[in-house]
Design a protein around this motif. Structure first.
Motif, mmCIF file in Angstrom:
data_model
loop_
_atom_site.group_PDB
_atom_site.id
_atom_site.type_symbol
_atom_site.label_atom_id
_atom_site.label_comp_id
_atom_site.label_asym_id
_atom_site.label_seq_id
_atom_site.Cartn_x
_atom_site.Cartn_y
_atom_site.Cartn_z
ATOM 1 N N CYS A 18 -13.137 8.018 -2.798
ATOM 2 C CA CYS A 18 -11.827 8.509 -2.373
ATOM 3 C C CYS A 18 -10.853 8.513 -3.550
ATOM 4 C CB CYS A 18 -11.286 7.635 -1.244
ATOM 5 S SG CYS A 18 -9.638 8.144 -0.729
ATOM 6 N N CYS A 21 -7.434 6.125 -2.131
ATOM 7 C CA CYS A 21 -7.474 4.653 -2.041
ATOM 8 C C CYS A 21 -8.625 4.059 -2.853
ATOM 9 C CB CYS A 21 -7.547 4.206 -0.581
ATOM 10 S SG CYS A 21 -9.145 4.484 0.210
ATOM 11 N N CYS A 47 -12.020 10.387 3.810
ATOM 12 C CA CYS A 47 -12.152 8.952 3.642
ATOM 13 C C CYS A 47 -12.025 8.270 5.001
ATOM 14 C CB CYS A 47 -11.068 8.456 2.695
ATOM 15 S SG CYS A 47 -11.107 6.681 2.440
ATOM 16 N N CYS A 50 -8.611 5.698 4.620
ATOM 17 C CA CYS A 50 -7.234 6.202 4.589
ATOM 18 C C CYS A 50 -7.130 7.622 5.161
ATOM 19 C CB CYS A 50 -6.691 6.158 3.168
ATOM 20 S SG CYS A 50 -7.407 7.385 2.065
HETATM 21 ZN ZN ZN Z 1 -9.287 6.608 1.010
#
Ligand code: ZN
Length: 74
Positions: A18, A21, A47, A50
Motif C-alpha cells: 500500500c 499506509c 488496501c 486503509c
Molecule cells: Zn493501506
C-alpha cells in the motif's frame, strides 16, 4: 510483462504493497488466473487496512543471504 505462471515457475511470491499506509501482505497466488499479468492485478485491489486503492502488486524474492521471505508489514 510478467504473468502469474511466470511467478509460479520461478518459485516467487506476490505481495500487495500500500502506497498510503505501507502495509505489505503476501497474496494467495492461487486466486489469480495463470495468464493474468502481474502489472494488471493492482487495478482490482485495495488496501484492506486503509481501503486506499493506491496499491501495487510486487513480485517478492527470498532474501539471497538468509533464505527467508521478507516480513509482512502491518
Ligand atoms: Zn493501506
Amino acid at each position: 510483462m510478467t504473468t502469474i505462471a511466470d511467478v509460479k515457475d520461478k518459485g516467487l511470491r506476490l505481495a500487495i504493497d500500500c502506497g498510503h499506509c505501507h502495509r505489505m501482505r503476501y497474496l494467495n497466488i492461487g486466486r489469480f488466473a495463470d495468464a493474468a499479468l502481474v502489472e494488471d492485478l493492482a487495478t482490482d485491489l485495495k488496501c484492506t487496512r486503509c481501503l486506499d486503492p493506491g496499491v501495487s502488486v510486487i513480485v517478492i524474492h527470498r532474501d539471497a543471504k538468509t533464505g527467508f521471505w521478507p516480513a509482512e508489514r502491518s
